[in-house]
Design a protein around this motif. Sequence first.
Motif, PDB file in Angstrom:
ATOM      1  N   GLN A  63       0.823  -1.207   0.000  1.00  0.00           N
ATOM      2  CA  GLN A  63       0.000   0.000   0.000  1.00  0.00           C
ATOM      3  C   GLN A  63       0.860   1.261   0.000  1.00  0.00           C
ATOM      4  O   GLN A  63       0.570   2.223  -0.711  1.00  0.00           O
ATOM      5  CB  GLN A  63      -0.923   0.001   1.234  1.00  0.00           C
ATOM      6  CG  GLN A  63      -2.071  -0.987   1.132  1.00  0.00           C
ATOM      7  CD  GLN A  63      -2.991  -0.671  -0.040  1.00  0.00           C
ATOM      8  OE1 GLN A  63      -3.394   0.464  -0.236  1.00  0.00           O
ATOM      9  NE2 GLN A  63      -3.298  -1.678  -0.851  1.00  0.00           N
ATOM     10  N   ARG A  64       1.920   1.247   0.791  1.00  0.00           N
ATOM     11  CA  ARG A  64       2.806   2.418   0.853  1.00  0.00           C
ATOM     12  C   ARG A  64       3.461   2.674  -0.506  1.00  0.00           C
ATOM     13  O   ARG A  64       3.530   3.800  -0.979  1.00  0.00           O
ATOM     14  CB  ARG A  64       3.878   2.194   1.918  1.00  0.00           C
ATOM     15  CG  ARG A  64       4.763   3.412   2.177  1.00  0.00           C
ATOM     16  CD  ARG A  64       5.885   3.076   3.115  1.00  0.00           C
ATOM     17  NE  ARG A  64       6.720   1.999   2.585  1.00  0.00           N
ATOM     18  CZ  ARG A  64       7.617   1.320   3.297  1.00  0.00           C
ATOM     19  NH1 ARG A  64       7.785   1.592   4.579  1.00  0.00           N
ATOM     20  NH2 ARG A  64       8.342   0.363   2.754  1.00  0.00           N
ATOM     21  N   ASN A  65       3.904   1.595  -1.148  1.00  0.00           N
ATOM     22  CA  ASN A  65       4.551   1.756  -2.440  1.00  0.00           C
ATOM     23  C   ASN A  65       3.561   2.141  -3.538  1.00  0.00           C
ATOM     24  O   ASN A  65       3.913   2.855  -4.480  1.00  0.00           O
ATOM     25  CB  ASN A  65       5.288   0.470  -2.819  1.00  0.00           C
ATOM     26  CG  ASN A  65       6.573   0.300  -2.027  1.00  0.00           C
ATOM     27  OD1 ASN A  65       7.233   1.284  -1.691  1.00  0.00           O
ATOM     28  ND2 ASN A  65       6.913  -0.936  -1.706  1.00  0.00           N
ATOM     29  N   LEU A  66       2.328   1.641  -3.401  1.00  0.00           N
ATOM     30  CA  LEU A  66       1.310   2.047  -4.381  1.00  0.00           C
ATOM     31  C   LEU A  66       1.049   3.546  -4.284  1.00  0.00           C
ATOM     32  O   LEU A  66       0.953   4.241  -5.295  1.00  0.00           O
ATOM     33  CB  LEU A  66       0.011   1.265  -4.157  1.00  0.00           C
ATOM     34  CG  LEU A  66      -0.020  -0.164  -4.683  1.00  0.00           C
ATOM     35  CD1 LEU A  66      -1.272  -0.898  -4.206  1.00  0.00           C
ATOM     36  CD2 LEU A  66       0.045  -0.194  -6.212  1.00  0.00           C
ATOM     37  N   ARG A  67       0.939   4.049  -3.053  1.00  0.00           N
ATOM     38  CA  ARG A  67       0.718   5.489  -2.884  1.00  0.00           C
ATOM     39  C   ARG A  67       1.896   6.290  -3.444  1.00  0.00           C
ATOM     40  O   ARG A  67       1.723   7.360  -4.012  1.00  0.00           O
ATOM     41  CB  ARG A  67       0.501   5.824  -1.407  1.00  0.00           C
ATOM     42  CG  ARG A  67      -0.901   5.480  -0.905  1.00  0.00           C
ATOM     43  CD  ARG A  67      -1.167   6.125   0.445  1.00  0.00           C
ATOM     44  NE  ARG A  67      -0.277   5.633   1.489  1.00  0.00           N
ATOM     45  CZ  ARG A  67      -0.499   4.545   2.220  1.00  0.00           C
ATOM     46  NH1 ARG A  67      -1.597   3.840   2.013  1.00  0.00           N
ATOM     47  NH2 ARG A  67       0.352   4.155   3.137  1.00  0.00           N
ATOM     48  N   ALA A  68       3.072   5.725  -3.282  1.00  0.00           N
ATOM     49  CA  ALA A  68       4.272   6.429  -3.761  1.00  0.00           C
ATOM     50  C   ALA A  68       4.350   6.445  -5.292  1.00  0.00           C
ATOM     51  O   ALA A  68       5.128   7.215  -5.872  1.00  0.00           O
ATOM     52  CB  ALA A  68       5.520   5.756  -3.194  1.00  0.00           C
ATOM     53  N   MET A  69       3.550   5.587  -5.928  1.00  0.00           N
ATOM     54  CA  MET A  69       3.555   5.581  -7.400  1.00  0.00           C
ATOM     55  C   MET A  69       2.879   6.813  -7.980  1.00  0.00           C
ATOM     56  O   MET A  69       2.992   7.090  -9.175  1.00  0.00           O
ATOM     57  CB  MET A  69       2.846   4.322  -7.924  1.00  0.00           C
ATOM     58  CG  MET A  69       3.682   3.066  -7.845  1.00  0.00           C
ATOM     59  SD  MET A  69       2.710   1.592  -8.274  1.00  0.00           S
ATOM     60  CE  MET A  69       2.335   1.929  -9.983  1.00  0.00           C
ATOM     61  N   ASN A  70       2.127   7.528  -7.128  1.00  0.00           N
ATOM     62  CA  ASN A  70       1.378   8.690  -7.622  1.00  0.00           C
ATOM     63  C   ASN A  70       2.319   9.879  -7.805  1.00  0.00           C
ATOM     64  O   ASN A  70       2.233  10.886  -7.116  1.00  0.00           O
ATOM     65  CB  ASN A  70       0.262   9.030  -6.637  1.00  0.00           C
ATOM     66  CG  ASN A  70      -0.640  10.108  -7.181  1.00  0.00           C
ATOM     67  OD1 ASN A  70      -0.545  10.458  -8.347  1.00  0.00           O
ATOM     68  ND2 ASN A  70      -1.513  10.633  -6.343  1.00  0.00           N
ATOM     69  N   ALA A  71       3.205   9.758  -8.750  1.00  0.00           N
ATOM     70  CA  ALA A  71       4.192  10.809  -8.993  1.00  0.00           C
ATOM     71  C   ALA A  71       4.190  11.165 -10.465  1.00  0.00           C
ATOM     72  O   ALA A  71       3.892  10.320 -11.315  1.00  0.00           O
ATOM     73  CB  ALA A  71       5.580  10.319  -8.575  1.00  0.00           C
ATOM     74  N   PRO A  72       4.520  12.429 -10.779  1.00  0.00           N
ATOM     75  CA  PRO A  72       4.613  12.806 -12.195  1.00  0.00           C
ATOM     76  C   PRO A  72       5.682  11.987 -12.915  1.00  0.00           C
ATOM     77  O   PRO A  72       6.649  11.532 -12.297  1.00  0.00           O
ATOM     78  CB  PRO A  72       5.006  14.281 -12.153  1.00  0.00           C
ATOM     79  CG  PRO A  72       4.630  14.751 -10.797  1.00  0.00           C
ATOM     80  CD  PRO A  72       4.801  13.568  -9.887  1.00  0.00           C
ATOM     81  N   ARG A  73       5.475  11.823 -14.203  1.00  0.00           N
ATOM     82  CA  ARG A  73       6.445  11.082 -15.005  1.00  0.00           C
ATOM     83  C   ARG A  73       6.413  11.687 -16.410  1.00  0.00           C
ATOM     84  O   ARG A  73       5.394  11.597 -17.104  1.00  0.00           O
ATOM     85  CB  ARG A  73       6.076   9.601 -15.062  1.00  0.00           C
ATOM     86  CG  ARG A  73       7.027   8.776 -15.912  1.00  0.00           C
ATOM     87  CD  ARG A  73       6.525   7.349 -16.079  1.00  0.00           C
ATOM     88  NE  ARG A  73       7.414   6.587 -16.939  1.00  0.00           N
ATOM     89  CZ  ARG A  73       8.431   5.868 -16.514  1.00  0.00           C
ATOM     90  NH1 ARG A  73       8.682   5.788 -15.229  1.00  0.00           N
ATOM     91  NH2 ARG A  73       9.193   5.220 -17.363  1.00  0.00           N
ATOM     92  N   MET A  74       7.497  12.284 -16.793  1.00  0.00           N
ATOM     93  CA  MET A  74       7.525  12.920 -18.117  1.00  0.00           C
ATOM     94  C   MET A  74       7.591  11.859 -19.213  1.00  0.00           C
ATOM     95  O   MET A  74       8.176  10.790 -19.013  1.00  0.00           O
ATOM     96  CB  MET A  74       8.748  13.839 -18.225  1.00  0.00           C
ATOM     97  CG  MET A  74       8.614  15.116 -17.403  1.00  0.00           C
ATOM     98  SD  MET A  74       7.196  16.123 -17.898  1.00  0.00           S
ATOM     99  CE  MET A  74       7.774  16.784 -19.473  1.00  0.00           C
ATOM    100  N   PRO A  75       6.969  12.120 -20.359  1.00  0.00           N
ATOM    101  CA  PRO A  75       7.084  11.184 -21.482  1.00  0.00           C
ATOM    102  C   PRO A  75       8.541  11.020 -21.899  1.00  0.00           C
ATOM    103  O   PRO A  75       9.375  11.886 -21.636  1.00  0.00           O
ATOM    104  CB  PRO A  75       6.275  11.860 -22.593  1.00  0.00           C
ATOM    105  CG  PRO A  75       5.453  12.907 -21.931  1.00  0.00           C
ATOM    106  CD  PRO A  75       6.177  13.311 -20.693  1.00  0.00           C
ATOM    107  N   GLY A  76       8.799   9.910 -22.560  1.00  0.00           N
ATOM    108  CA  GLY A  76      10.167   9.641 -23.000  1.00  0.00           C
ATOM    109  C   GLY A  76      10.639  10.581 -24.084  1.00  0.00           C
ATOM    110  O   GLY A  76      11.838  10.680 -24.353  1.00  0.00           O
ATOM    111  N   ARG A  77       9.704  11.248 -24.747  1.00  0.00           N
ATOM    112  CA  ARG A  77      10.071  12.222 -25.785  1.00  0.00           C
ATOM    113  C   ARG A  77       9.132  13.408 -25.682  1.00  0.00           C
ATOM    114  O   ARG A  77       8.092  13.332 -25.027  1.00  0.00           O
ATOM    115  CB  ARG A  77       9.985  11.582 -27.180  1.00  0.00           C
ATOM    116  CG  ARG A  77       8.581  11.128 -27.537  1.00  0.00           C
ATOM    117  CD  ARG A  77       8.564  10.309 -28.819  1.00  0.00           C
ATOM    118  NE  ARG A  77       7.242   9.753 -29.087  1.00  0.00           N
ATOM    119  CZ  ARG A  77       6.316  10.370 -29.809  1.00  0.00           C
ATOM    120  NH1 ARG A  77       6.564  11.562 -30.328  1.00  0.00           N
ATOM    121  NH2 ARG A  77       5.139   9.809 -30.017  1.00  0.00           N
TER     122      ARG A  77
END
Lengths: 156, 191
Positions: free
Chosen positions: A7-21
């Motif tokens: 659960q802690r790691n799932l919540r931590a997944m809620n982070a911005p992520r820029m496209p590869g290009r």
Amino acid sequence: MTEFEIQRNLRAMNAPRMPGRDLWPAIAARIEAGESAPHATRRRWLPLAAAAGTVLAIAGSLLFVTLRDHTGGPIESDDYAMATQFQRITPQEARDEALRSGQDPRLAGANIVIDAAHSELQQALEQHPDAVFLVSLLNRTNAQRMKIEQLGAKAG
Amino acid sequence: MPLPMTEAPRTQPAPSQDADAELVRRAAAGEMQAFEALYRRHAGRVHGAVWRLSGMNEARAEELTQEAFIRAWQKLASFRFESAFSTWLHRLAVNVALMDLRARDPEDAVESDVLEAASEPVIPFCAGERADLEQAVAKLPPRARAVLVLHDVEGWKHEEIGRELGMAVGSSKAQLHRARGLLRTMLGEAS
């Protein structure tokens, strides 16, 4: 990994992520190609939605009339108010159409209008697939179709 | 299609609402440079959301990100400043991803998808690594993954999930239960 860690790691997944290009050139090209404009297209779906709503109302009307004829009295239905406002196809017209197509004359007219409403809504959804209310209308057409089928099964 | 999990997500600072509002007004008036600025400020959050919902499929997520910004451009004039632009845009992007999910994953295929995923061999994970969790989430059936991501990652309620995915609240809870169970299995806790 324990449940807590998951659960802690799932919540931590809620982070911005820029496209590869950089996607902006493609987005700008699509916008400039006239695919869209903020002012010109924002209400394009309204006529279709209104038409679909009207057809759906007619379907409700037909179903109401059919059920009333079948049961000998008014029915309790969410569609009652809508049905009483849009009686544009008479029971006789529905029966005539049913006889021509070889279907149950009490139900076929409603089926035809339901099909028309379904097509209109599908077309509107293709243009604006994020319009949640169109999905609601589509669900109502399906619910009405189920009512017709259930009535047909009861009538034999 | 999972990505190499050694790559850390690239992040960007959270945009300020006041600056967003001014950019939205200019973009709604047709100024492309303002809309580009909005893209630069919010691409990371939008892409992150659709990337997770697409099962960490980078190519698909890029398509969905593009689509989300195109939709945003189309709807910009209808934005009423009743919420933060970032919230509005994020919701729009999630809807784009969910529409894609609905188009690709008919509801009646869910059961078989879940069973198929559950029967696959357990991946040898190193417990505690977030990249492994991402890989496990990516392997979930699309609808179960959507419910898990929306609930456990994005913080949505079952009522919202049910409404957006066209399922009953009970179905949303059941999908979440299944998704968590599959995750535990894949992460080795159940063995």
